[in-house]
Each structure stands twice: as structure tokens, then as C-alpha cells.
Design a protein around this motif. Sequence first.
Motif, PDB file in Angstrom:
ATOM      1  N   GLN A   5      49.390  26.093  60.560  1.00 58.27           N
ATOM      2  CA  GLN A   5      49.431  25.175  59.429  1.00 58.27           C
ATOM      3  C   GLN A   5      49.079  23.777  59.930  1.00 58.27           C
ATOM      4  N   GLU A  12      40.612  12.963  56.412  1.00 54.27           N
ATOM      5  CA  GLU A  12      40.392  14.138  55.578  1.00 54.27           C
ATOM      6  C   GLU A  12      39.284  14.990  56.169  1.00 54.27           C
ATOM      7  N   ALA A  14      36.717  18.526  55.421  1.00 51.07           N
ATOM      8  CA  ALA A  14      36.158  19.394  54.370  1.00 51.07           C
ATOM      9  C   ALA A  14      36.514  20.843  54.657  1.00 51.07           C
ATOM     10  N   SER A  15      37.802  21.150  54.588  1.00 52.43           N
ATOM     11  CA  SER A  15      38.270  22.505  54.904  1.00 52.43           C
ATOM     12  C   SER A  15      39.433  22.870  53.999  1.00 52.43           C
ATOM     13  N   ASP A  16      39.390  24.089  53.477  1.00 53.58           N
ATOM     14  CA  ASP A  16      40.497  24.584  52.652  1.00 53.58           C
ATOM     15  C   ASP A  16      41.689  25.003  53.499  1.00 53.58           C
ATOM     16  N   ASN A  17      41.505  25.031  54.811  1.00 51.88           N
ATOM     17  CA  ASN A  17      42.578  25.459  55.713  1.00 51.88           C
ATOM     18  C   ASN A  17      43.412  24.287  56.228  1.00 51.88           C
ATOM     19  N   ASN A  19      45.827  20.877  55.101  1.00 47.33           N
ATOM     20  CA  ASN A  19      46.604  20.219  54.046  1.00 47.33           C
ATOM     21  C   ASN A  19      46.437  18.707  54.168  1.00 47.33           C
ATOM     22  N   TRP A 223      31.626  17.305  49.248  1.00 53.31           N
ATOM     23  CA  TRP A 223      31.347  17.465  50.670  1.00 53.31           C
ATOM     24  C   TRP A 223      29.978  18.109  50.864  1.00 53.31           C
ATOM     25  N   GLU A 228      31.311  20.288  56.088  1.00 52.26           N
ATOM     26  CA  GLU A 228      32.047  21.541  56.192  1.00 52.26           C
ATOM     27  C   GLU A 228      31.877  22.177  57.576  1.00 52.26           C
ATOM     28  N   SER A 232      34.949  22.821  60.239  1.00 56.16           N
ATOM     29  CA  SER A 232      35.208  24.141  60.803  1.00 56.16           C
ATOM     30  C   SER A 232      35.287  24.079  62.327  1.00 56.16           C
TER      31      SER A 232
END
Length: 479
Positions: A5, A12, A14-17, A19, A223, A228, A232
Motif C-alpha cells: 500500500q 502525485e 499517474a497510477s491507480d495503485n 493513494n 495524464w 503513466e 509504473s
Amino acid sequence: MREKQIVTIGCELASDNVNLVSFRSKSSLLDFDIVLFRPEISDFFSYGTEYFQGKPSLSDTQSFQLREYCEHWRRELKEAVLAGKTAFVFLPELTSVYIDTGERTYSGTGRNQKTTRHVTEYSNYSSIPADLKPVVANGSEMKLASSVAPPLAAFWNEFREMFTYHVLLAMDKTSTAIVTRTGDKPVGGILRSKASVGSLVLLPDIDFSPDDFFAEENEELIWTEKAETFASRFVAAVIQLDKELRAESDITNEPAWASSDAYLMAPERALRAELMAAELAVERAQKTKEELAEQLRVEGRLRSLLFEKGKPLEEAIIEGLRKLGFTAEPFKDGGSEFDVVFESPEGRLIGEAEGKDNKAVNVDKQRQLQMNIHEDLQRDSVVAPAKPVLFGNAHRLSSLDQRGEPFTEKCVTAALTMNTALVFTPDLFLAVQNHVECQDDDFAAACRQAILSTIGRVTFPTPVTREPTQTTEREASDA
């Protein structure tokens, strides 16, 4: 295996993983495994902020907020590392400001009284749980220290071109990991916990938001693929570095059974007792802080006169009128409902409130106000018509210096024919603020009379002038 986590504060990806948490948040870092932290505080001051000795001098409110959030993150980062987390701190430009200490000294009396406001220097680096003693210096030529561990070397080699240093740090050789190309001045390092596998990794700054990370689509920024891809790679790299830092640690987290009372040393028992007493003191201090914060919130409710609408605006108007010496209440009886009925020895009035987001207050409320006056007069206990007052908060989402006329021309014309006073609620706020400051009963009476006697827009009297508040600096250690 559970996914790591990761949380970012002040930057910030550009990742959905990942928070994203705001710097103005009170979130706990104990919910996360890896922390990416960048202390950026520029939004705590803005255009119009006063300056002292060439640096921004924050208002009471700004000072309180900045110090509160910086201390929160300093505490959270320290506890996260102690709990075995890895916190990456990116070191931006040193932003130094003056904050209010809350201390005031006074000289003179009456109208000639002078108030001295004491401030102290504070910076964004106050949110980092390490005494880094940063010195401003900008550059991009860096290298790894000779004793640096291989895990950081791999991470550094992958992203080295993106790093820029803005400060030189006071660090011992065992903690220093990144130095200037010439002079070997520390600009980054690793501070390992002595009680857990946690680490505080101090890194030079990275621009997480370059222009080519964004594109416009349907008038919104999104983004880009480049952003992205970077996110990653970066996430994978910090997860790997976190794993290898933990593997290098010589610390084994103490199992629960080993910390039972049976294995305590005598000095530990005494220290535990002292710690419990200290925790109780902290709890009492926290309770006092919460009570003061609630009092501060209550005292600040009148600022709703500057920007609110609806019920919050009505409540602030009632509170403001009371401060000026009116008795004021909302009225509801059967089919009649008035925003506020207020009176003083000078007379009785009925008010309606209207807030507009981006336009002036129009004539619509005048009709409602006149109906209220007639309904009120029909009550047996009322022997004379009340004075109608329209409270308007026009262009409420704009700062005061950017607002146009608060009432439309038609609204002003109707007020002249209907004996109505028009009160711009920011004007009411300033009048109340001045009265609270000077506690002048004659000024309050003059404000009441201004509302009672005016037809059209109310102009409140000018308060007694006092000597301006002076600002002086205190020692930084007082912060």
C-alpha cells in the motif's frame, strides 16, 4: 502476497495503485507500507499576504493551520518509520515564512495603544522528523556517497537525471547517501530506525508534474502515456528499494511474547511508568487543544458573512446582529416564517437573506420581504410596521476586491420606494469585526442606527482608528 500500500503526500503519480492524500489532511500513515512525501506549503499563503523582513508573514489563521499540519506529518512520518515503514521524502525548495506565535505585547493606552505581534521563522522542512539544518543551494550535479548500499545505487542510476537538489543537509557520514559532485556536500541520505526495519529516505527533489505528463481532453487535463509509464517504473522501483532496505536491516521486530512483563528490565518498568504519565499529559493537552479549536471554530463562524448562503448565512447574520447589540431570532409561527426578526431600543426590524454565487442580489427577495412585513403587522402583539432589511451576499465565491455591485439597480430602486435597508453582508462582517476589536458601545449604537435610518444600501460608520499592529521576530527556537 498482499500488494504494498503506497501513499503520496505533496506529489502525485499517474497510477491507480497509489493513494493520494492532501497535505491538508489528518490521515494516518500507519495504514500504508510505503510513503512518498514532498513538503510543499505554498498554498498556505497567497497574493495579498503581508511580508516581514522579505519573507511571507502569515496571519493568525494561516499560522495555526500551517503549524498544525506540519506537526501532524512530522509525527506521522516518525511513527511510520518506527512501525517499520519506509518513507521517501523528496526535498523541495526551502520555503521560509514567519508565523504568529500568539504572543502580543501592548504599549500606550486608549486610542494611542500600540499592539506588537510576535512572530517566529518557520519552514516546510519543519514537517520532516529530522534536524537537517537545510542551507539553500541549487544544482543537479550529484553522485552517490562512497559507502552507499547497492539497493539505493540501482534506484539512483535509473532516475538520476530527474533529480535536482535545492538544499545542503547537515548529516553524518553514516547517514549520507547522495552528495554534490564537487565538495561532497550531503544532499540526500538514509536514516534507519534503531528499533525497527523502517527507514526515512531523504532524496533530492523530483518534478512529478512536467508539462509532457498532461494533455487536454474535453477541457480537462488528463495524464499522458508518458506519465503513466513513469509512474509504473517509479512505483516498481520504490517497492524494490523498500524490500531491499528491509532485507539489509539488522533489526528483528520484537515478537509480542518477548515484550511481556516477565522479561522487563527494572529501568524499563520505571520508564514505562514515566511514559504512561507523559501519555496522560498528552491526552490532557490534546483535550485542551480540541476545546480551544472548537472555541476558535465558533468565534470564526461570523466569517460566513463573507461567503455563505442559505441557513449558514442566516445564522451568521443573527450572530452578527447580536454582537452589535440587537436581540435577534429567526421567526416561525403557523404559516409565517421570517429569516430574522431583530430589535434594539432604536427600533424593530425584519430581515431576509440572499446569497448569490456569481451575480448581484436582484429584486425578487423584496416582494417576499414586503409580504413578511404585512404578515407581521397582522399579529396582535405588533402595533407598527417593522423596518424591512434585505441582507445580500453577492458574488460570494469571489474575493471582496473582485466583487461588483452587490445589489442590482432595480433592487436599489425598489428599496427606495419600499423604505428598505440593503445590507451587504461583508460590510456587516467588517462592522462586527471592528466592534469586537474596539469594544466601543457608541460605535455599535451607530451601526444599529445606520441600519434603522438608511433607505438603500447601508454604509456603516468608520471605527475609531488605532495604531497599526507592529510585528517583531522571536527566536526560531520558540517555534
